[in-house]
Design a protein around this motif. Structure first.
Motif, PDB file in Angstrom:
ATOM      1  N   ALA A   1      -0.993  17.197  21.677  1.00  0.00           N
ATOM      2  CA  ALA A   1       0.227  16.406  21.525  1.00  0.00           C
ATOM      3  C   ALA A   1       0.262  15.331  22.606  1.00  0.00           C
ATOM      4  O   ALA A   1       0.947  15.466  23.617  1.00  0.00           O
ATOM      5  CB  ALA A   1       1.458  17.305  21.617  1.00  0.00           C
TER       6      ALA A   1
ATOM      7  N   CYS B   1      -2.637  23.421  26.260  1.00  0.00           N
ATOM      8  CA  CYS B   1      -3.852  23.677  25.474  1.00  0.00           C
ATOM      9  C   CYS B   1      -4.964  24.227  26.352  1.00  0.00           C
ATOM     10  O   CYS B   1      -5.648  25.198  25.989  1.00  0.00           O
ATOM     11  CB  CYS B   1      -4.334  22.389  24.807  1.00  0.00           C
TER      12      CYS B   1
ATOM     13  N   ASP C   1      -4.330  10.583  14.456  1.00  0.00           N
ATOM     14  CA  ASP C   1      -4.999  11.576  15.299  1.00  0.00           C
ATOM     15  C   ASP C   1      -6.466  11.204  15.478  1.00  0.00           C
ATOM     16  O   ASP C   1      -7.170  10.957  14.492  1.00  0.00           O
ATOM     17  CB  ASP C   1      -4.937  12.967  14.654  1.00  0.00           C
TER      18      ASP C   1
ATOM     19  N   TYR D   1      -3.469  25.985  13.454  1.00  0.00           N
ATOM     20  CA  TYR D   1      -2.939  25.485  14.724  1.00  0.00           C
ATOM     21  C   TYR D   1      -1.479  25.894  14.886  1.00  0.00           C
ATOM     22  O   TYR D   1      -0.612  25.492  14.106  1.00  0.00           O
ATOM     23  CB  TYR D   1      -3.096  23.965  14.796  1.00  0.00           C
TER      24      TYR D   1
ATOM     25  N   GLN E   1      -3.355  13.740  18.739  1.00  0.00           N
ATOM     26  CA  GLN E   1      -2.248  12.992  18.140  1.00  0.00           C
ATOM     27  C   GLN E   1      -1.759  11.925  19.122  1.00  0.00           C
ATOM     28  O   GLN E   1      -1.233  12.237  20.177  1.00  0.00           O
ATOM     29  CB  GLN E   1      -1.121  13.975  17.809  1.00  0.00           C
TER      30      GLN E   1
ATOM     31  N   ILE F   1      -1.497  23.611   9.875  1.00  0.00           N
ATOM     32  CA  ILE F   1      -0.621  23.719  11.042  1.00  0.00           C
ATOM     33  C   ILE F   1       0.482  24.722  10.728  1.00  0.00           C
ATOM     34  O   ILE F   1       1.049  24.718   9.625  1.00  0.00           O
ATOM     35  CB  ILE F   1       0.015  22.356  11.377  1.00  0.00           C
TER      36      ILE F   1
ATOM     37  N   TYR G   1      -1.562  23.684  19.031  1.00  0.00           N
ATOM     38  CA  TYR G   1      -1.016  22.338  19.115  1.00  0.00           C
ATOM     39  C   TYR G   1      -0.050  22.321  20.292  1.00  0.00           C
ATOM     40  O   TYR G   1       0.931  23.082  20.319  1.00  0.00           O
ATOM     41  CB  TYR G   1      -0.275  21.963  17.836  1.00  0.00           C
TER      42      TYR G   1
ATOM     43  N   ALA H   1       2.012  25.838  17.048  1.00  0.00           N
ATOM     44  CA  ALA H   1       2.616  24.743  17.802  1.00  0.00           C
ATOM     45  C   ALA H   1       3.421  25.211  19.014  1.00  0.00           C
ATOM     46  O   ALA H   1       4.212  26.159  18.938  1.00  0.00           O
ATOM     47  CB  ALA H   1       3.518  23.916  16.888  1.00  0.00           C
TER      48      ALA H   1
ATOM     49  N   SER I   1      -8.227  22.786  20.057  1.00  0.00           N
ATOM     50  CA  SER I   1      -6.910  22.250  20.390  1.00  0.00           C
ATOM     51  C   SER I   1      -6.580  21.025  19.552  1.00  0.00           C
ATOM     52  O   SER I   1      -7.438  20.172  19.319  1.00  0.00           O
ATOM     53  CB  SER I   1      -6.849  21.866  21.873  1.00  0.00           C
ATOM     54  N   PHE I   2      -5.336  20.960  19.130  1.00  0.00           N
ATOM     55  CA  PHE I   2      -4.737  19.791  18.499  1.00  0.00           C
ATOM     56  C   PHE I   2      -3.736  19.275  19.525  1.00  0.00           C
ATOM     57  O   PHE I   2      -2.704  19.892  19.756  1.00  0.00           O
ATOM     58  CB  PHE I   2      -4.081  20.216  17.182  1.00  0.00           C
TER      59      PHE I   2
ATOM     60  N   ASP J   1       5.696  22.831  20.979  1.00  0.00           N
ATOM     61  CA  ASP J   1       6.106  21.433  20.839  1.00  0.00           C
ATOM     62  C   ASP J   1       7.147  21.023  21.878  1.00  0.00           C
ATOM     63  O   ASP J   1       8.190  20.452  21.546  1.00  0.00           O
ATOM     64  CB  ASP J   1       6.652  21.207  19.431  1.00  0.00           C
TER      65      ASP J   1
END
Length: 428
Positions: A327, A312, A367, A265, A349, A225, A306, A267, A324-325, A269
């Motif tokens: 959130a 995403c 996750d 990934y 997550q 990340i 992320y 971010a 995609s990670f 956020d």
């Protein structure tokens, strides 16, 4: 009265659902819009209606933002698992089946009916939803049955936070004991940072060669990340930021032996407005891709994202992120409310463990794992660089960033930027 008219681009099925919500539950959740748009109030009213159907809510809900799928809602729902069963299509199950059908539609699975009858078509959509969200086989989730875990995933982005998870992420530099405790807890993948610090004391959060040795010894796989900011819109205002972050992330990955073709990934956020996605986030990822598509990215690292669900999806649909990670812990984010999980989700997550039991204990996020990114099982062997070697690489990176920014500034107004993103860049 515009709130009750279908707006341009509004969805007829969403309007039907909104009207049914008003007809069934306006005395509890208030009169909501019927404009065909997946508004914040429409999505939050699902949980309020569920609570009313359970008998948990006995007075008028005036602030839907306070509605939560908590312990009382969970306990009350546990007596109402819905399946393709005659007695469960009785009148007492109709409100719950309706809400499940609404949730299916908003998650991209159209059951074809919204009348509270749990037919085979509804069951098929439930099974497809459970399979894509990797819910089947977790705990007591049965294929085709809308138990509490499935209903939570239908109505909220984080779903059932008590479900097991194969992946996790943390900002702690793991010692040997911690790495083995993570593995013993059932996790197979751990997300770790390439750079940066955390907290007011600026504690390092980035992977070290020593930590990587412990992770490999424990048999864990890693997904890297990159986040040195990204928690507010201003971070993304200048496209230069994408060039800086791409080069920084790739250099950090090379220095610790992240192997070729690994996904990094980046971010985003915070919760975005539509114009912020268009004006800031997409240009940011275009600049990242300028570098990642160039010959300078000799390890052919891939771009991941992320972010909340809709961010995403928008970035990935443009081909700017491979996986995609997600959130999903922030269930109140507008970019999570009413949006399905991205089609290319690799990690999801959904729950924070504030004190994971180890020596010492540390915060850990759970996750979900889809298998779209298998992570890193073995790092390349590297030697620590001297300060002089690092300084030389940093100077080269500064030149590279300037080149990428020049390319962006010249090609964007000419309309050629997307073509460059697709074919890659070769220059000396």
């Amino acid at each position: 009265m515009n709130w009750f008219k279908k707006v341009s681009g509004g969805d007829n099925v969403i309007r039907q659902i909104q009207k049914q919500l008003n007809g069934d539950w306006s005395d509890v959740v208030g009169v909501g819009p019927c404009d065909g748009v997946a508004s914040r109030q429409t999505i939050l009213s699902f949980v309020g209606a569920l609570q009313a159907a359970e008998g948990v809510t006995t007075e008028l809900i005036t602030d839907l933002n306070s509605v939560n799928f908590g312990e009382k809602t969970t306990d009350a729902y546990n007596v109402f698992p819905i399946s393709l069963n005659t007695e469960r299509n009785s009148a007492s199950y109709v409100p719950f089946t309706k809400l499940a059908q609404y949730g299916l539609y908003f998650n991209g699975y159209n059951p074809g009916r919204f009348d509270g009858i749990y037919d085979s078509a509804t069951r098929d959509m439930v099974e497809a939803f459970q399979e894509f969200y990797c819910l089947t086989g977790i705990g007591l989730v049965k294929a085709g049955e809308v138990n509490v875990s499935t209903m939570k995933s239908l109505l909220t982005s984080k779903g059932d936070t008590g479900r097991s998870a194969k992946a996790c992420d943390c900002a702690t530099v793991l010692n040997r004991q911690q790495a083995f405790d993570v593995k013993r807890a059932g996790y197979t993948h751990v997300g770790r940072y390439l750079t940066g610090t955390v907290g007011q004391e600026y504690t390092p959060k980035y992977m070290t060669l020593e930590e990587i040795g412990y992770i490999e010894e424990a048999g864990l796989m890693v997904f890297p990340i990159y986040q040195d900011g990204g928690s507010y819109p201003g971070y993304f205002e200048k496209p230069t930021r994408g060039s800086v972050d791409a080069q920084t992330a790739a250099l950090a990955a090379e220095r610790i032996g992240v192997p070729e073709n690994s996904t990094i990934y980046f971010a985003v956020d915070f919760d975005c407005y539509e114009y912020q996605i268009d004006s800031y986030i997409i240009p940011y990822f275009k600049c990242i891709n300028i570098f990642f598509n160039s010959v300078k990215n000799y390890k052919r690292y891939k771009v991941g994202i992320y972010a909340p669900r809709y961010v995403c999806t928008r970035v990935s649909e443009l081909g700017l992120a491979k996986t995609s990670f997600v959130a999903d812990m922030s269930t109140g984010f507008s970019c999570n409310l009413g949006f399905p999980i991205p089609f290319n989700w690799a990690f999801d997550q959904f729950c924070e463990i504030t004190s994971f039991a180890s020596a010492p204990s540390f915060p850990l996020d759970k996750d979900a794992y889809s298998g779209r990114d298998t992570g890193i099982s073995a790092f390349d062997k590297v030697e620590e660089k001297t300060p002089e070697e690092i300084e030389k690489e940093n100077q080269e990176a500064i030149i590279e960033i300037a080149r990428n920014q020049f390319i962006y500034d010249v090609l964007k107004p000419l309309g050629y930027l997307d073509k460059i993103l697709n074919i890659g860049i070769e220059y000396k």
